[in-house]
Design a protein around this motif. Structure first.
Motif, mmCIF file in Angstrom:
data_model
loop_
_atom_site.group_PDB
_atom_site.id
_atom_site.type_symbol
_atom_site.label_atom_id
_atom_site.label_comp_id
_atom_site.label_asym_id
_atom_site.label_seq_id
_atom_site.Cartn_x
_atom_site.Cartn_y
_atom_site.Cartn_z
ATOM 1 N N GLU A 155 0.834 -1.204 0.000
ATOM 2 C CA GLU A 155 0.000 0.000 0.000
ATOM 3 C C GLU A 155 0.868 1.254 0.000
ATOM 4 O O GLU A 155 0.568 2.232 -0.703
ATOM 5 C CB GLU A 155 -0.922 -0.016 1.221
ATOM 6 C CG GLU A 155 -1.991 -1.102 1.164
ATOM 7 C CD GLU A 155 -2.789 -1.215 2.444
ATOM 8 O OE1 GLU A 155 -2.452 -0.480 3.417
ATOM 9 O OE2 GLU A 155 -3.726 -2.039 2.504
ATOM 10 N N ALA A 156 1.941 1.233 0.801
ATOM 11 C CA ALA A 156 2.848 2.382 0.854
ATOM 12 C C ALA A 156 3.563 2.568 -0.482
ATOM 13 O O ALA A 156 3.775 3.697 -0.937
ATOM 14 C CB ALA A 156 3.875 2.180 1.968
ATOM 15 N N GLU A 157 3.926 1.467 -1.127
ATOM 16 C CA GLU A 157 4.591 1.539 -2.430
ATOM 17 C C GLU A 157 3.652 2.124 -3.484
ATOM 18 O O GLU A 157 4.062 2.953 -4.308
ATOM 19 C CB GLU A 157 5.045 0.148 -2.853
ATOM 20 C CG GLU A 157 5.826 0.121 -4.164
ATOM 21 C CD GLU A 157 6.302 -1.268 -4.519
ATOM 22 O OE1 GLU A 157 7.302 -1.388 -5.248
ATOM 23 O OE2 GLU A 157 5.677 -2.252 -4.070
ATOM 24 N N PHE A 158 2.388 1.701 -3.447
ATOM 25 C CA PHE A 158 1.394 2.229 -4.391
ATOM 26 C C PHE A 158 1.222 3.738 -4.194
ATOM 27 O O PHE A 158 1.148 4.500 -5.163
ATOM 28 C CB PHE A 158 0.058 1.514 -4.192
ATOM 29 C CG PHE A 158 -1.038 2.012 -5.086
ATOM 30 C CD1 PHE A 158 -1.135 1.582 -6.404
ATOM 31 C CD2 PHE A 158 -1.977 2.927 -4.611
ATOM 32 C CE1 PHE A 158 -2.145 2.059 -7.236
ATOM 33 C CE2 PHE A 158 -2.979 3.398 -5.435
ATOM 34 C CZ PHE A 158 -3.062 2.964 -6.753
ATOM 35 N N GLU A 159 1.155 4.143 -2.930
ATOM 36 C CA GLU A 159 1.003 5.567 -2.625
ATOM 37 C C GLU A 159 2.220 6.357 -3.106
ATOM 38 O O GLU A 159 2.093 7.447 -3.654
ATOM 39 C CB GLU A 159 0.812 5.756 -1.120
ATOM 40 C CG GLU A 159 0.570 7.202 -0.711
ATOM 41 C CD GLU A 159 0.335 7.344 0.782
ATOM 42 O OE1 GLU A 159 0.359 8.491 1.262
ATOM 43 O OE2 GLU A 159 0.131 6.321 1.452
ATOM 44 N N GLU A 160 3.423 5.790 -2.900
ATOM 45 C CA GLU A 160 4.654 6.440 -3.342
ATOM 46 C C GLU A 160 4.683 6.600 -4.859
ATOM 47 O O GLU A 160 5.039 7.663 -5.379
ATOM 48 C CB GLU A 160 5.850 5.598 -2.881
ATOM 49 C CG GLU A 160 7.178 5.931 -3.536
ATOM 50 C CD GLU A 160 7.833 7.177 -2.980
ATOM 51 O OE1 GLU A 160 8.788 7.666 -3.598
ATOM 52 O OE2 GLU A 160 7.386 7.669 -1.930
ATOM 53 N N GLU A 161 4.309 5.551 -5.576
ATOM 54 C CA GLU A 161 4.329 5.582 -7.040
ATOM 55 C C GLU A 161 3.332 6.584 -7.600
ATOM 56 O O GLU A 161 3.520 7.114 -8.697
ATOM 57 C CB GLU A 161 4.042 4.192 -7.595
ATOM 58 C CG GLU A 161 5.180 3.198 -7.364
ATOM 59 C CD GLU A 161 4.821 1.798 -7.812
ATOM 60 O OE1 GLU A 161 3.613 1.559 -8.100
ATOM 61 O OE2 GLU A 161 5.725 0.942 -7.871
ATOM 62 N N ASN A 162 2.269 6.824 -6.866
ATOM 63 C CA ASN A 162 1.225 7.727 -7.351
ATOM 64 C C ASN A 162 1.316 9.127 -6.741
ATOM 65 O O ASN A 162 0.403 9.937 -6.917
ATOM 66 C CB ASN A 162 -0.152 7.125 -7.066
ATOM 67 C CG ASN A 162 -0.465 5.939 -7.960
ATOM 68 O OD1 ASN A 162 -0.933 6.091 -9.084
ATOM 69 N ND2 ASN A 162 -0.168 4.744 -7.470
#
Length: 309
Positions: A155-162
């Motif tokens: 979830e944190a990675e998705f937020e970072e990428e977006n």
């Protein structure tokens, strides 16, 4: 992994049954029923175990007694959710012997004291504990805790990428950080030193400032931060020299700054200033480059989560 480290790990692994994990540059595995990992920290070899007694970590008295009882260790401490054993020895052969002794001694001592191999997250003993790479470090987790951590990281990675990079905010943050670094350089110089530690402060503060206000650190952000560091090292050198010039001329700092260029027209003074500035750049680079590299390395593995064994 350097050659010496690899040789030490290979010899210890052959005797103890632990395995070498190349990505984390550690020894990892199970010995005498306890999950262990051994790696370098602050130029010392440290072994970690995750063990609990009735769900609780050991106290300070345990660490004190364990240091005396376990052969091959020089310090025992509780770090976070793990028990850390610093391996004694300076020479390669002594380190190998002490590491092997510490693995057996520590696991025997833990068992004798009633401590069980446990998940370092929930603290519960389980036969489903495995070693996982979490953000570049090894963690001993039960399957349920790993699933929760992995989900959180995805979830944190998705937020970072977006997250969109805010370049203007990043520049403002990097500028604030580089100013802090420049102030440290001036203070250290006024104390009569030229230290690489000033470069560490400059590098960490500038990169942190960019990422904090820029919301994201890209290659562009690193380049902008590097440029600001170069500029602020020059500014710090001018400020430091102008302090000396103003005092000698018995002038106000800002009045001295107004005629500082004239002061540098003297060829001998200009040469001394150039040498001093070069020294500042060299020492800043010695501190800032490793600090920035370490920051970027941590960022690259920030979302790593996978089972090692």
């Amino acid at each position: 992994m350097n050659k010496t480290l690899n040789v030490i790990y290979e010899e210890v692994a052959e005797v103890t049954g632990l395995s070498i994990d190349e990505r984390t540059e550690t020894l990892v595995g199970v010995s005498n029923g306890y999950h262990l990992t051994i790696g370098m920290k602050d130029n010392a070899y440290v072994m970690y175990a995750s063990a609990r007694k009735n769900g609780s970590l050991p106290d300070k008295e345990f660490a004190k007694e364990a240091r005396k009882a376990i052969e091959g260790v020089r310090t025992v401490a509780i770090q976070g959710n793990n028990i850390a054993f610093w391996i004694a020895g300076a020479s390669k052969n002594k380190v190998i012997a002490n590491m092997i002794a510490a693995i057996k001694g520590a696991t025997d001592y833990l068992r004798a004291q009633g401590y069980e191999d446990a998940c370092e997250c929930c603290g519960k003993p389980s036969d489903r504990i495995n070693a996982y790479n979490i953000s570049g470090g090894i963690s001993f987790l039960c399957e349920d805790c790993y699933a929760k951590i992995n989900q959180s990281m995805r979830e944190a990675e998705f937020e970072e990428e977006n997250t969109e990079e805010n370049v203007l905010g990043g520049i403002a943050g990097a500028l604030c950080g580089s100013i802090i670094g420049a102030i440290v350089i001036v203070i250290v110089a006024r104390l009569g030193y030229v230290a690489a530690m000033s470069g560490v402060v400059m590098g960490v503060a500038t990169i942190y400032g960019y990422e904090k206000l820029g919301k994201k650190l890209s290659g562009r952000g690193v380049a902008i931060s590097a440029l600001l560091m170069i500029v602020m090292v020059f500014v710090a050198a001018v400020v430091e020299w102008n302090i000396m010039f103003s005092r000698e001329m018995e002038m106000d700092f800002f009045d001295g700054l107004g005629v500082f260029g004239t002061f540098l027209e003297n060829s001998e003074i200009k040469t001394d200033f150039a040498i001093s500035l070069l020294e500042s750049y060299v020492f800043t680079a010695l501190g800032a480059i490793p600090a920035v590299y370490s920051s970027l390395k941590k960022k690259r593995v920030a979302f790593d989560a996978y089972q090692i064994q």
